[in-house]
Motif scaffolding. Structure first.
Motif, short mmCIF file in Angstrom:
data_model
loop_
_atom_site.label_atom_id
_atom_site.label_comp_id
_atom_site.label_asym_id
_atom_site.label_seq_id
_atom_site.Cartn_x
_atom_site.Cartn_y
_atom_site.Cartn_z
N GLY A 107 39.35 60.94 51.32
CA GLY A 107 38.84 59.67 50.82
C GLY A 107 38.54 59.73 49.33
O GLY A 107 38.51 60.81 48.73
N VAL A 108 38.34 58.58 48.75
CA VAL A 108 37.96 58.46 47.33
C VAL A 108 36.74 57.54 47.24
O VAL A 108 36.58 56.61 48.05
CB VAL A 108 39.10 57.93 46.46
CG1 VAL A 108 40.24 58.94 46.38
CG2 VAL A 108 39.62 56.60 46.98
N ASP B 237 20.09 46.42 49.36
CA ASP B 237 21.51 46.75 49.21
C ASP B 237 22.34 45.94 50.18
O ASP B 237 22.01 45.82 51.37
CB ASP B 237 21.74 48.24 49.47
CG ASP B 237 21.04 49.12 48.45
OD1 ASP B 237 20.73 48.61 47.36
OD2 ASP B 237 20.80 50.30 48.75
N LEU B 238 23.41 45.39 49.68
CA LEU B 238 24.39 44.67 50.49
C LEU B 238 25.59 45.57 50.71
O LEU B 238 26.14 46.12 49.76
CB LEU B 238 24.81 43.38 49.79
CG LEU B 238 26.00 42.63 50.42
CD1 LEU B 238 25.60 42.10 51.81
CD2 LEU B 238 26.46 41.50 49.52
N SER B 239 25.99 45.70 51.96
CA SER B 239 27.13 46.55 52.30
C SER B 239 28.17 45.72 53.04
O SER B 239 27.84 44.97 53.97
CB SER B 239 26.70 47.73 53.19
OG SER B 239 25.76 48.54 52.52
N VAL B 240 29.41 45.82 52.64
CA VAL B 240 30.53 45.18 53.33
C VAL B 240 31.58 46.25 53.57
O VAL B 240 31.76 47.18 52.77
CB VAL B 240 31.11 44.01 52.51
CG1 VAL B 240 30.10 42.89 52.37
CG2 VAL B 240 31.59 44.48 51.15
N GLY B 241 32.27 46.14 54.68
CA GLY B 241 33.28 47.13 55.00
C GLY B 241 34.40 46.55 55.83
O GLY B 241 34.25 45.52 56.51
N TYR B 242 35.54 47.18 55.76
CA TYR B 242 36.71 46.79 56.53
C TYR B 242 37.35 48.06 57.05
O TYR B 242 37.51 49.04 56.30
CB TYR B 242 37.69 46.01 55.67
CG TYR B 242 38.92 45.54 56.41
CD1 TYR B 242 38.87 44.42 57.24
CD2 TYR B 242 40.13 46.22 56.28
CE1 TYR B 242 40.01 43.98 57.93
CE2 TYR B 242 41.26 45.80 56.96
CZ TYR B 242 41.19 44.68 57.78
OH TYR B 242 42.30 44.25 58.47
N ASN B 243 37.73 48.06 58.33
CA ASN B 243 38.28 49.28 58.90
C ASN B 243 39.43 48.97 59.84
O ASN B 243 39.51 47.88 60.44
CB ASN B 243 37.19 50.06 59.64
CG ASN B 243 36.60 49.28 60.79
OD1 ASN B 243 35.78 48.38 60.56
ND2 ASN B 243 37.00 49.60 62.02
N LEU B 244 40.31 49.95 59.96
CA LEU B 244 41.45 49.88 60.87
C LEU B 244 41.39 51.10 61.77
O LEU B 244 41.15 52.22 61.30
CB LEU B 244 42.78 49.87 60.10
CG LEU B 244 43.01 48.68 59.16
CD1 LEU B 244 44.26 48.92 58.32
CD2 LEU B 244 43.15 47.39 59.95
N ALA C 213 38.18 55.70 52.92
CA ALA C 213 38.30 56.92 53.71
C ALA C 213 39.45 56.79 54.69
O ALA C 213 39.61 55.74 55.35
CB ALA C 213 37.00 57.21 54.46
N TYR C 214 40.25 57.84 54.77
CA TYR C 214 41.36 57.89 55.71
C TYR C 214 41.15 59.09 56.62
O TYR C 214 41.16 60.24 56.16
CB TYR C 214 42.68 58.02 54.94
CG TYR C 214 43.89 58.28 55.81
CD1 TYR C 214 44.19 57.45 56.89
CD2 TYR C 214 44.73 59.35 55.55
CE1 TYR C 214 45.30 57.68 57.68
CE2 TYR C 214 45.85 59.60 56.33
CZ TYR C 214 46.13 58.76 57.39
OH TYR C 214 47.22 58.99 58.18
N THR C 215 40.93 58.79 57.91
CA THR C 215 40.78 59.86 58.89
C THR C 215 42.16 60.15 59.45
O THR C 215 42.71 59.38 60.25
CB THR C 215 39.83 59.44 60.02
OG1 THR C 215 38.56 59.10 59.45
CG2 THR C 215 39.62 60.58 61.01
N ASN C 216 42.75 61.23 58.95
CA ASN C 216 44.11 61.58 59.34
C ASN C 216 44.15 61.77 60.84
O ASN C 216 43.16 62.22 61.44
CB ASN C 216 44.53 62.86 58.62
CG ASN C 216 46.03 62.97 58.52
OD1 ASN C 216 46.69 62.01 58.14
ND2 ASN C 216 46.55 64.11 58.87
N ALA D 82 37.45 50.99 54.30
CA ALA D 82 37.06 50.71 52.91
C ALA D 82 35.71 50.02 52.94
O ALA D 82 35.48 49.11 53.76
CB ALA D 82 38.09 49.85 52.21
N SER D 83 34.82 50.42 52.04
CA SER D 83 33.48 49.83 52.03
C SER D 83 32.99 49.71 50.59
O SER D 83 33.43 50.45 49.69
CB SER D 83 32.50 50.67 52.84
OG SER D 83 32.34 51.96 52.26
#
Length: 504
Positions: A110-111, A341-348, A124-127, A155-156
């Motif tokens: 991840g970066v 703190d405001l947190s937003v995230g998107y995941n696959l 983050a990419y969980t291989n 991604a967050s």
């Protein structure tokens, strides 16, 4: 009778210019501009200031590193085996014999990057993770996990909304270090300005010592001529022998003055050589070429003060310090706010699969998407640490404001003093020049009267001493004026510009 032109009473200012002189073939003969260049190249304090500037600029780069992209990666392999010890039984009461073997492989990459406004971006990419379990028990068929692969991509972004929001709150060190880098440039220029002023002062000291020695030698020649003429008059009987004694004393005094002046010239040259060549090989001797002269310049006192308040690097540096303190105060004030703190995230996510490629196919096709939104709040009950930091920052900012105002007052006083010193020095040059001119005429007249028997040897020698004093005063006035020009240019903040020097 011939009279010298008198400077007008309302003299504004003058600037120093070096008289053109033929280029000397010997490298030891220096023009003022060449001396300045050599001093700037070799001076240790300038080199130290240059390294300090580079160090401060590196601190800016160091502060900027807090907002760099960061690459994160982890890889792990695990293997475990479970074997019953005979004390485990199945549903029929029979002992269980066999084992369970579990193998896993995990790789995450991840970066992340903090932002200057108090946010944090993360991908983050969980291989495709591999997790397989094999069951081997007596009386039961052996089997293992059919779909051991899973994976995800997310991604967050988290953003502070109160405490830590804004560039001044989250990038305080970076902003302050940038101001510090600019101030380091000014400090470096100030070191150059100080070196130029010191070099010019040492150069004019050599010019003074050199010309003073020339004046003393001329005084010796005049005294020797007077002694020779008096000896002739004694021989022809027109002068009493006792008068020769006074002339001999005058010659002896002139010789003593030459000895003192020669030592003064050597000392002045050593000081200049030390300024120009602090570490490198030094020439055995050097000689100055330029001479001081005056040239009118249209600059009044108030204009000089206004220019100084705009040009002076000390003020610019103090203003940067005040800006830095204001940023620190603003950041300290921000830290009094609660944390929100405001947190937003998107995941696959992928389904469990039997191969790596199948997991990546699920992710690229966005088969199982998801998202998240959240708020996190925290509030220190007393918050004494933040309140104490704010009090310190306010006191520091106020101190910086007072320092800036104090420097402004000091610069105004310095400019006015330097301007008036230059003005009086310019008038002093004109007055000394007239005095020397009339002392020469006075000596000539006294010598003619002495030749005609209308004066005495004592009066001639007195007139000769008056002329020598007038020459010394004229030379001192010229050198004082030359140094006053340097002081005014330095006070106004235009010394580098006036000497056509550019700082890089």
């Amino acid at each position: 009778m011939m009279r010298l032109p008198i400077f007008p009473a309302l003299l504004v200012a003058f600037s120093l210019v070096a008289q053109d002189a033929p280029k000397a073939p010997d490298a030891s003969q220096l023009r003022l501009q060449d001396a300045i260049q050599i001093a700037l190249k070799n001076n240790l304090q300038v080199q130290i200031s240059q390294q300090t500037r580079e160090s401060t600029k590196a601190q800016e780069l160091q502060s900027l590193g807090a907002f760099d992209w960061t690459l994160n990666s982890a890889y792990a392999i695990t293997h475990s085996k479970f074997q019953p010890d005979g004390h485990s039984f199945d549903g029929s009461g029979n002992p269980i014999f066999g084992n369970t073997i579990t193998d896993t492989r995990k790789w995450n990459v991840g970066v992340s990057k903090p932002t200057e406004w108090g946010g944090l971006f993360n991908v983050a990419y969980t291989n495709p993770n591999y997790s397989s379990t094999e069951y081997n028990y007596a009386g039961s068929p052996t089997f293992s996990t059919r779909y051991p692969y899973t994976g995800s991509l997310s991604a967050s972004f988290t953003q502070s909304l109160l405490k830590g929001f804004g560039r001044e709150a989250s990038a305080t060190n970076l902003i302050v270090s940038r101001y510090g880098a600019q101030a380091a440039d000014y400090t470096f220029q100030l070191a150059i300005i100080g070196n130029v002023a010191a070099t010019e002062s040492a150069y004019w000291d050599v010019v003074y010592a050199k010309r003073n020695l020339e004046n003393k030698r001329q005084a010796l020649a005049l005294a020797q001529q007077q002694l020779k003429e008096n000896q002739i008059r004694v021989q022809v009987g027109t002068l009493a022998p006792i008068e020769v004694t006074s002339s001999e004393a005058s010659v002896a005094q002139a010789e003593q003055d030459i000895i003192t002046s020669e030592a003064g010239l050597l000392n002045a040259k050593d000081a200049l050589i030390r300024t120009l060549y602090p570490t490198t090989d030094r020439p055995a001797n050097l000689d100055t070429v330029d001479l001081p002269s005056v040239k009118p310049l249209e600059l009044d006192e108030e204009s000089a003060v206004k220019q100084a308040l705009v040009n002076r690097l000390e003020l610019k540096s103090a203003q940067l310090d005040l800006k830095a303190k204001q940023v620190q105060e603003s950041a300290a004030n921000n830290h009094l706010l609660p944390q929100l703190d405001l947190s937003v995230g998107y995941n696959l996510n992928s389904n469990v699969q039997n191969s790596w490629s199948s997991v990546n196919t699920d992710l690229t096709n966005r088969k199982d998407p998801g998202y998240s939104v959240g708020l996190q709040f925290s509030l220190p009950i007393l918050n004494r640490g933040a309140r104490g930091s704010l009090a310190i920052a306010r006191a520091s900012r106020r101190s910086s404001e007072l320092n800036l105002h104090d420097q402004e007052l000091g610069i105004v006083l310095q400019v006015r003093t330097a301007y008036r010193t230059l003005e009086s020095s310019a008038k002093g040059v004109a007055a000394a020049e007239k005095t020397r001119y009339f002392r020469e005429k006075d000596l000539e007249a006294e010598q003619k009267k002495f030749e005609n028997g209308m004066s005495t040897n004592f009066l001639v020698l007195s007139k000769l001493n008056d002329l020598n004093t007038a020459k010394g005063n004229e030379l001192q006035a010229q050198i004082t004026y030359a140094k006053a020009v340097t002081s005014l240019d330095q006070a106004v903040g235009r010394l580098l510009e006036a000497r056509k020097l550019e700082v890089k």
